[in-house]
Design a protein around this motif. Structure first.
Motif, PDB file in Angstrom:
ATOM      1  N   VAL A  82       0.846  -1.194   0.000  1.00 60.17           N
ATOM      2  CA  VAL A  82       0.000   0.000   0.000  1.00 60.17           C
ATOM      3  C   VAL A  82       0.887   1.251   0.000  1.00 60.17           C
ATOM      4  O   VAL A  82       0.627   2.220  -0.729  1.00 60.17           O
ATOM      5  CB  VAL A  82      -0.945  -0.005   1.216  1.00 60.17           C
ATOM      6  N   GLN A  83       1.931   1.216   0.793  1.00 65.18           N
ATOM      7  CA  GLN A  83       2.890   2.309   0.858  1.00 65.18           C
ATOM      8  C   GLN A  83       3.519   2.555  -0.515  1.00 65.18           C
ATOM      9  O   GLN A  83       3.602   3.700  -0.990  1.00 65.18           O
ATOM     10  CB  GLN A  83       3.976   1.961   1.880  1.00 65.18           C
ATOM     11  N   MET A  84       3.964   1.496  -1.187  1.00 64.75           N
ATOM     12  CA  MET A  84       4.575   1.625  -2.505  1.00 64.75           C
ATOM     13  C   MET A  84       3.584   2.169  -3.534  1.00 64.75           C
ATOM     14  O   MET A  84       3.947   2.999  -4.377  1.00 64.75           O
ATOM     15  CB  MET A  84       5.095   0.262  -2.982  1.00 64.75           C
ATOM     16  N   ALA A  85       2.344   1.706  -3.477  1.00 66.98           N
ATOM     17  CA  ALA A  85       1.336   2.138  -4.440  1.00 66.98           C
ATOM     18  C   ALA A  85       1.100   3.645  -4.354  1.00 66.98           C
ATOM     19  O   ALA A  85       1.075   4.342  -5.374  1.00 66.98           O
ATOM     20  CB  ALA A  85       0.033   1.379  -4.215  1.00 66.98           C
ATOM     21  N   LEU A 127       8.739   4.155 -19.283  1.00 67.85           N
ATOM     22  CA  LEU A 127       7.965   2.964 -18.939  1.00 67.85           C
ATOM     23  C   LEU A 127       8.859   1.814 -18.497  1.00 67.85           C
ATOM     24  O   LEU A 127       8.631   1.186 -17.459  1.00 67.85           O
ATOM     25  CB  LEU A 127       7.128   2.523 -20.141  1.00 67.85           C
ATOM     26  N   LEU A 128       9.877   1.538 -19.308  1.00 68.67           N
ATOM     27  CA  LEU A 128      10.762   0.416 -19.005  1.00 68.67           C
ATOM     28  C   LEU A 128      11.576   0.674 -17.741  1.00 68.67           C
ATOM     29  O   LEU A 128      11.816  -0.252 -16.951  1.00 68.67           O
ATOM     30  CB  LEU A 128      11.694   0.150 -20.190  1.00 68.67           C
ATOM     31  N   LEU A 129      11.983   1.921 -17.537  1.00 65.20           N
ATOM     32  CA  LEU A 129      12.806   2.255 -16.375  1.00 65.20           C
ATOM     33  C   LEU A 129      12.040   2.034 -15.081  1.00 65.20           C
ATOM     34  O   LEU A 129      12.508   1.326 -14.180  1.00 65.20           O
ATOM     35  CB  LEU A 129      13.276   3.712 -16.466  1.00 65.20           C
ATOM     36  N   PHE A 130      10.848   2.616 -14.973  1.00 65.91           N
ATOM     37  CA  PHE A 130      10.098   2.487 -13.721  1.00 65.91           C
ATOM     38  C   PHE A 130       9.675   1.050 -13.460  1.00 65.91           C
ATOM     39  O   PHE A 130       9.917   0.498 -12.385  1.00 65.91           O
ATOM     40  CB  PHE A 130       8.862   3.390 -13.730  1.00 65.91           C
ATOM     41  N   ASN A 131       9.040   0.430 -14.447  1.00 65.06           N
ATOM     42  CA  ASN A 131       8.530  -0.927 -14.235  1.00 65.06           C
ATOM     43  C   ASN A 131       9.654  -1.934 -14.058  1.00 65.06           C
ATOM     44  O   ASN A 131       9.530  -2.885 -13.290  1.00 65.06           O
ATOM     45  CB  ASN A 131       7.618  -1.322 -15.389  1.00 65.06           C
ATOM     46  N   GLY A 132      10.772  -1.700 -14.752  1.00 66.67           N
ATOM     47  CA  GLY A 132      11.924  -2.580 -14.582  1.00 66.67           C
ATOM     48  C   GLY A 132      12.508  -2.478 -13.187  1.00 66.67           C
ATOM     49  O   GLY A 132      12.790  -3.497 -12.541  1.00 66.67           O
ATOM     50  N   LEU A 133      12.683  -1.245 -12.696  1.00 64.41           N
ATOM     51  CA  LEU A 133      13.239  -1.053 -11.357  1.00 64.41           C
ATOM     52  C   LEU A 133      12.291  -1.573 -10.283  1.00 64.41           C
ATOM     53  O   LEU A 133      12.730  -2.199  -9.305  1.00 64.41           O
ATOM     54  CB  LEU A 133      13.537   0.431 -11.122  1.00 64.41           C
ATOM     55  N   PHE A 134      10.995  -1.309 -10.448  1.00 61.21           N
ATOM     56  CA  PHE A 134      10.017  -1.777  -9.460  1.00 61.21           C
ATOM     57  C   PHE A 134      10.008  -3.302  -9.395  1.00 61.21           C
ATOM     58  O   PHE A 134       9.984  -3.891  -8.308  1.00 61.21           O
ATOM     59  CB  PHE A 134       8.625  -1.245  -9.807  1.00 61.21           C
ATOM     60  N   LEU A 260      -3.697  -5.871  -3.360  1.00 63.47           N
ATOM     61  CA  LEU A 260      -3.977  -4.454  -3.086  1.00 63.47           C
ATOM     62  C   LEU A 260      -3.163  -3.545  -3.994  1.00 63.47           C
ATOM     63  O   LEU A 260      -3.658  -2.515  -4.456  1.00 63.47           O
ATOM     64  CB  LEU A 260      -3.687  -4.135  -1.616  1.00 63.47           C
ATOM     65  N   MET A 261      -1.904  -3.910  -4.245  1.00 61.02           N
ATOM     66  CA  MET A 261      -1.081  -3.124  -5.161  1.00 61.02           C
ATOM     67  C   MET A 261      -1.741  -3.065  -6.531  1.00 61.02           C
ATOM     68  O   MET A 261      -1.838  -1.992  -7.155  1.00 61.02           O
ATOM     69  CB  MET A 261       0.314  -3.749  -5.268  1.00 61.02           C
ATOM     70  N   LYS A 262      -2.206  -4.203  -7.018  1.00 59.93           N
ATOM     71  CA  LYS A 262      -2.838  -4.254  -8.341  1.00 59.93           C
ATOM     72  C   LYS A 262      -4.145  -3.490  -8.361  1.00 59.93           C
ATOM     73  O   LYS A 262      -4.455  -2.791  -9.332  1.00 59.93           O
ATOM     74  CB  LYS A 262      -3.068  -5.714  -8.735  1.00 59.93           C
ATOM     75  N   ILE A 263      -4.937  -3.596  -7.279  1.00 60.42           N
ATOM     76  CA  ILE A 263      -6.216  -2.885  -7.219  1.00 60.42           C
ATOM     77  C   ILE A 263      -5.991  -1.374  -7.223  1.00 60.42           C
ATOM     78  O   ILE A 263      -6.648  -0.632  -7.968  1.00 60.42           O
ATOM     79  CB  ILE A 263      -7.013  -3.315  -5.970  1.00 60.42           C
TER      80      ILE A 263
END
Length: 300
Positions: A82-85, A127-134, A260-263
């Motif tokens: 939840v914090q990360m989201a 897009l690739l940078l954020f999603n890759g790092l996450f 919860l992250m996905k929601i």
């Protein structure tokens, strides 16, 4: 659960130093957009809406990294997600929209800032940078290593936040002179963003066993807890492990965190798609010739 958190003391619960720093930033922003506005070259007044965005970002940043939610993020994986989201999907948007354009323009006069930022905010790279790092951050070995090292945790959290800022920039920035995506491309960008984040969430949700030692192994959990609880307070407590604060099994805690992250992601992206589609539809309607302006047929 909140009553049981009281044992950790006010410093761990409320992070007074961080609160003071953010309060100072908020007061400086209020002065910058108010009494000191012309001194900093802000000739045009800053709207209340823009101020509200920035101050909301400050409040949410404190909630994520200074309030009891930060401590809970070290106790349960659900709170962590939840914090990360909130930290990566909402706070960067508030700051992008809340910072006045003249301040961006002054900052981008420096080539050392402008050129890397132009590169990192290109849609595909962002897009690739954020999603890759996450996704990389949530690889179990990397996650546990980061969660047990204070400096590494601060660096990684900051780097992912900067990547999130770059990811949101093509969608929400309103700075003239910067290439932004058109309405339909923005929708495609959001869909791609959601798809790229899905594998990391799926790995967490559908794993058959708990993945992270910092939420299952008492020794690793205590080491991670030391990042936000003063050592003296931690040594005085009789803690046996994360199960003390869980009403469910570690596996269910992990799965709930992923869900919860996905929601939250789907809600944020859904709201963004609604506004993007509404803006695109309005602009398309404005391009259509008015019925009143249409030429009437001439009578023979």
């Amino acid at each position: 659960m909140f009553q049981s958190l009281q044992m950790f003391g006010p410093v761990a619960l409320w992070s007074p130093l961080f609160l003071l720093v953010l309060a100072a930033v908020a007061l400086f922003y209020i002065g910058l957009t108010g009494p000191w506005r012309q001194r900093f070259g802000l000739d045009a007044p800053v709207s209340r809406k823009q101020k509200a965005y920035f101050l909301t970002g400050i409040v949410l940043l404190y909630v994520c990294k200074g309030s009891p939610l930060d401590l809970m993020g070290h106790l349960t994986f659900t709170a962590h997600m939840v914090q990360m989201a909130v930290l990566y999907l909402i706070v960067p948007q508030c700051f992008i929209l809340g910072i006045p354009a003249p301040l961006y323009e002054r900052l981008f006069r420096f080539a050392a800032v402008r050129r890397p930022f132009q590169l990192l905010t290109k849609p595909v790279i962002a897009l690739l940078l954020f999603n890759g790092l996450f996704s990389l951050y949530h690889v179990p070995m990397i996650f546990d290593t980061v969660k047990m090292n204070m400096i590494l945790h601060a660096v990684v959290t900051t780097v992912i936040f900067v990547a999130a800022f770059c990811m949101w920039w093509p969608l929400v920035n309103k700075l003239s002179g910067w290439t932004t995506l058109s309405g339909l491309k923005k929708m495609g960008y959001i869909f791609a963003d959601g798809m790229l984040l899905t594998p990391a969430c799926a790995l967490i949700i559908f794993a058959g066993t708990p993945l992270y030692e910092t939420y299952t192994d008492p020794e690793a959990w205590m080491t991670g807890l030391a990042l936000c609880v003063p050592q003296g307070v931690l040594a005085s407590l009789d803690l046996t492990g994360p199960q003390m604060f869980l009403s469910m099994s570690p596996l269910h805690d992990q799965q709930l965190g992923g869900v919860l992250m996905k929601i939250i992601q789907e809600i944020v992206y859904g709201v963004m798609l609604f506004f993007i589609f509404s803006e695109w539809y309005r602009k398309e309607r404005e391009k259509e010739p008015s019925m009143d302006m249409a030429p009437r047929p001439t009578k023979l």
